[in-house]
Design a protein around this motif. Structure first.
Motif, PDB file in Angstrom:
ATOM      1  N   GLN A   1      33.610   7.303  34.905  1.00 34.33           N
ATOM      2  CA  GLN A   1      34.468   7.948  33.897  1.00 34.33           C
ATOM      3  C   GLN A   1      35.960   7.663  34.122  1.00 34.33           C
ATOM      4  OE1 GLN A   1      33.337  12.171  33.342  1.00 34.33           O
ATOM      5  NE2 GLN A   1      31.476  11.637  34.458  1.00 34.33           N
ATOM      6  N   CYS A   2      36.274   6.826  35.101  1.00 35.94           N
ATOM      7  CA  CYS A   2      37.679   6.477  35.373  1.00 35.94           C
ATOM      8  C   CYS A   2      37.931   4.993  35.114  1.00 35.94           C
ATOM      9  CB  CYS A   2      38.032   6.804  36.815  1.00 35.94           C
ATOM     10  SG  CYS A   2      38.085   8.570  37.163  1.00 35.94           S
ATOM     11  N   ARG A   3      37.397   4.167  36.017  1.00 35.65           N
ATOM     12  CA  ARG A   3      37.530   2.709  35.904  1.00 35.65           C
ATOM     13  C   ARG A   3      39.006   2.300  35.761  1.00 35.65           C
ATOM     14  NH1 ARG A   3      36.761  -2.192  33.385  1.00 35.65           N
ATOM     15  NH2 ARG A   3      34.823  -3.316  33.776  1.00 35.65           N
ATOM     16  N   TYR A   4      39.786   2.712  36.722  1.00 31.23           N
ATOM     17  CA  TYR A   4      41.216   2.410  36.678  1.00 31.23           C
ATOM     18  C   TYR A   4      41.526   0.927  36.873  1.00 31.23           C
ATOM     19  CZ  TYR A   4      42.864   7.234  36.375  1.00 31.23           C
ATOM     20  OH  TYR A   4      43.145   8.513  35.937  1.00 31.23           O
ATOM     21  N   THR A   5      40.654   0.225  37.552  1.00 28.55           N
ATOM     22  CA  THR A   5      40.780  -1.229  37.811  1.00 28.55           C
ATOM     23  C   THR A   5      42.045  -1.650  38.563  1.00 28.55           C
ATOM     24  OG1 THR A   5      41.668  -1.741  35.589  1.00 28.55           O
ATOM     25  CG2 THR A   5      39.294  -1.954  35.899  1.00 28.55           C
ATOM     26  N   GLU A   6      42.725  -0.714  39.181  1.00 27.49           N
ATOM     27  CA  GLU A   6      43.863  -1.093  40.029  1.00 27.49           C
ATOM     28  C   GLU A   6      43.357  -1.887  41.239  1.00 27.49           C
ATOM     29  OE1 GLU A   6      46.855  -0.513  39.185  1.00 27.49           O
ATOM     30  OE2 GLU A   6      46.673   1.052  37.662  1.00 27.49           O
ATOM     31  N   CYS A   7      42.165  -1.554  41.679  1.00 24.39           N
ATOM     32  CA  CYS A   7      41.583  -2.186  42.860  1.00 24.39           C
ATOM     33  C   CYS A   7      41.461  -3.693  42.739  1.00 24.39           C
ATOM     34  CB  CYS A   7      40.208  -1.575  43.136  1.00 24.39           C
ATOM     35  SG  CYS A   7      39.123  -1.533  41.682  1.00 24.39           S
ATOM     36  N   VAL A   8      41.100  -4.174  41.562  1.00 25.53           N
ATOM     37  CA  VAL A   8      40.828  -5.614  41.411  1.00 25.53           C
ATOM     38  C   VAL A   8      42.101  -6.453  41.546  1.00 25.53           C
ATOM     39  CG1 VAL A   8      38.885  -5.084  39.904  1.00 25.53           C
ATOM     40  CG2 VAL A   8      41.064  -5.775  38.881  1.00 25.53           C
ATOM     41  N   THR A   9      43.247  -5.840  41.348  1.00 29.81           N
ATOM     42  CA  THR A   9      44.499  -6.607  41.363  1.00 29.81           C
ATOM     43  C   THR A   9      44.910  -7.020  42.776  1.00 29.81           C
ATOM     44  OG1 THR A   9      45.951  -4.659  41.550  1.00 29.81           O
ATOM     45  CG2 THR A   9      45.310  -5.355  39.324  1.00 29.81           C
ATOM     46  N   VAL A  10      44.348  -6.394  43.782  1.00 32.19           N
ATOM     47  CA  VAL A  10      44.742  -6.712  45.162  1.00 32.19           C
ATOM     48  C   VAL A  10      43.625  -7.339  45.994  1.00 32.19           C
ATOM     49  CG1 VAL A  10      46.521  -4.926  45.237  1.00 32.19           C
ATOM     50  CG2 VAL A  10      44.196  -4.369  45.963  1.00 32.19           C
ATOM     51  N   CYS A  11      42.438  -7.416  45.457  1.00 29.65           N
ATOM     52  CA  CYS A  11      41.323  -7.964  46.237  1.00 29.65           C
ATOM     53  C   CYS A  11      41.507  -9.461  46.456  1.00 29.65           C
ATOM     54  CB  CYS A  11      39.992  -7.704  45.537  1.00 29.65           C
ATOM     55  SG  CYS A  11      38.587  -8.308  46.510  1.00 29.65           S
ATOM     56  N   PRO A  12      41.563  -9.901  47.733  1.00 33.66           N
ATOM     57  CA  PRO A  12      41.794 -11.319  48.004  1.00 33.66           C
ATOM     58  C   PRO A  12      40.559 -12.193  47.802  1.00 33.66           C
ATOM     59  CG  PRO A  12      41.545 -10.145  50.070  1.00 33.66           C
ATOM     60  CD  PRO A  12      41.492  -9.106  48.974  1.00 33.66           C
ATOM     61  N   VAL A  13      39.398 -11.570  47.660  1.00 33.74           N
ATOM     62  CA  VAL A  13      38.169 -12.361  47.555  1.00 33.74           C
ATOM     63  C   VAL A  13      37.392 -12.079  46.258  1.00 33.74           C
ATOM     64  CG1 VAL A  13      37.893 -12.661  50.040  1.00 33.74           C
ATOM     65  CG2 VAL A  13      36.917 -10.632  48.943  1.00 33.74           C
ATOM     66  N   ALA A  14      37.984 -11.365  45.331  1.00 31.73           N
ATOM     67  CA  ALA A  14      37.353 -11.073  44.033  1.00 31.73           C
ATOM     68  C   ALA A  14      35.933 -10.543  44.192  1.00 31.73           C
ATOM     69  CB  ALA A  14      37.385 -12.310  43.133  1.00 31.73           C
ATOM     70  N   CYS A  15      35.789  -9.514  45.020  1.00 25.75           N
ATOM     71  CA  CYS A  15      34.440  -8.997  45.291  1.00 25.75           C
ATOM     72  C   CYS A  15      34.021  -7.883  44.353  1.00 25.75           C
ATOM     73  CB  CYS A  15      34.329  -8.548  46.735  1.00 25.75           C
ATOM     74  SG  CYS A  15      35.249  -7.051  47.116  1.00 25.75           S
ATOM     75  N   PHE A  16      34.875  -7.538  43.377  1.00 24.92           N
ATOM     76  CA  PHE A  16      34.504  -6.454  42.465  1.00 24.92           C
ATOM     77  C   PHE A  16      33.635  -6.961  41.322  1.00 24.92           C
ATOM     78  CE2 PHE A  16      38.046  -4.555  44.673  1.00 24.92           C
ATOM     79  CZ  PHE A  16      37.612  -3.237  44.839  1.00 24.92           C
ATOM     80  N   ARG A  17      32.577  -6.195  41.065  1.00 20.53           N
ATOM     81  CA  ARG A  17      31.666  -6.454  39.958  1.00 20.53           C
ATOM     82  C   ARG A  17      31.609  -5.171  39.146  1.00 20.53           C
ATOM     83  NH1 ARG A  17      32.324 -10.574  42.088  1.00 20.53           N
ATOM     84  NH2 ARG A  17      30.848 -12.060  42.972  1.00 20.53           N
ATOM     85  N   GLY A  18      31.303  -5.289  37.861  1.00 17.45           N
ATOM     86  CA  GLY A  18      31.259  -4.044  37.130  1.00 17.45           C
ATOM     87  C   GLY A  18      30.684  -4.139  35.738  1.00 17.45           C
ATOM     88  N   ASP A  19      30.437  -2.955  35.172  1.00 20.05           N
ATOM     89  CA  ASP A  19      30.069  -2.825  33.768  1.00 20.05           C
ATOM     90  C   ASP A  19      31.152  -1.984  33.098  1.00 20.05           C
ATOM     91  OD1 ASP A  19      29.588  -0.203  34.613  1.00 20.05           O
ATOM     92  OD2 ASP A  19      27.404  -0.432  34.586  1.00 20.05           O
TER      93      ASP A  19
END
Ligand code: F3S
Length: 100
Positions: free
Chosen positions: A10-28
């Motif tokens: 219910q949040c999905r702020y996506t701030e996390c993906v901007t700093v990940c050095p290995v693009a390990c985030f997956r999502g729906d």
């Protein structure tokens, strides 16, 4: 590995993906997950999340252990998320209810 807990829902702020050095985030469209085979445990995403959704797996409480398996499984089924996006419309309310 680090894991995304239910605080992301219910949040999905996506701030996390901007700093990940290995693009390990997956999502729906509802939330994100971390691929444990890619995460390098740098911890850069942890302070980025406004609702403290990301936790080092070694720091998971007993009732949060489920997120280890859920991240491992769901991350393999979903596309990579690299782009920051608008939070979900429910984000502010959810954030308040979580006390962040
Ligand atoms: Fe979710 Fe927090 Fe990232 S709400 S999308 S883990 S910044």
């Amino acid at each position: 590995t680090h894991v995304v807990t239910d605080h992301c829902e219910q949040c999905r702020y996506t701030e996390c993906v901007t700093v990940c050095p290995v693009a390990c985030f997956r999502g729906d469209g509802e939330r994100l997950f971390i691929d444990p085979d890619l995460c390098v445990d740098c911890g850069a995403c942890v302070p980025m999340c406004p609702v403290h959704a990301i936790v080092d797996s070694f720091d998971l409480e007993d009732d949060q252990q489920i997120w280890l398996d859920v991240n491992a499984r769901r991350s393999k089924e979903l596309p990579t998320v690299r782009e920051r996006a608008m939070p979900l419309p429910t984000a502010a309310e959810r954030r308040a209810s979580l006390g962040h």
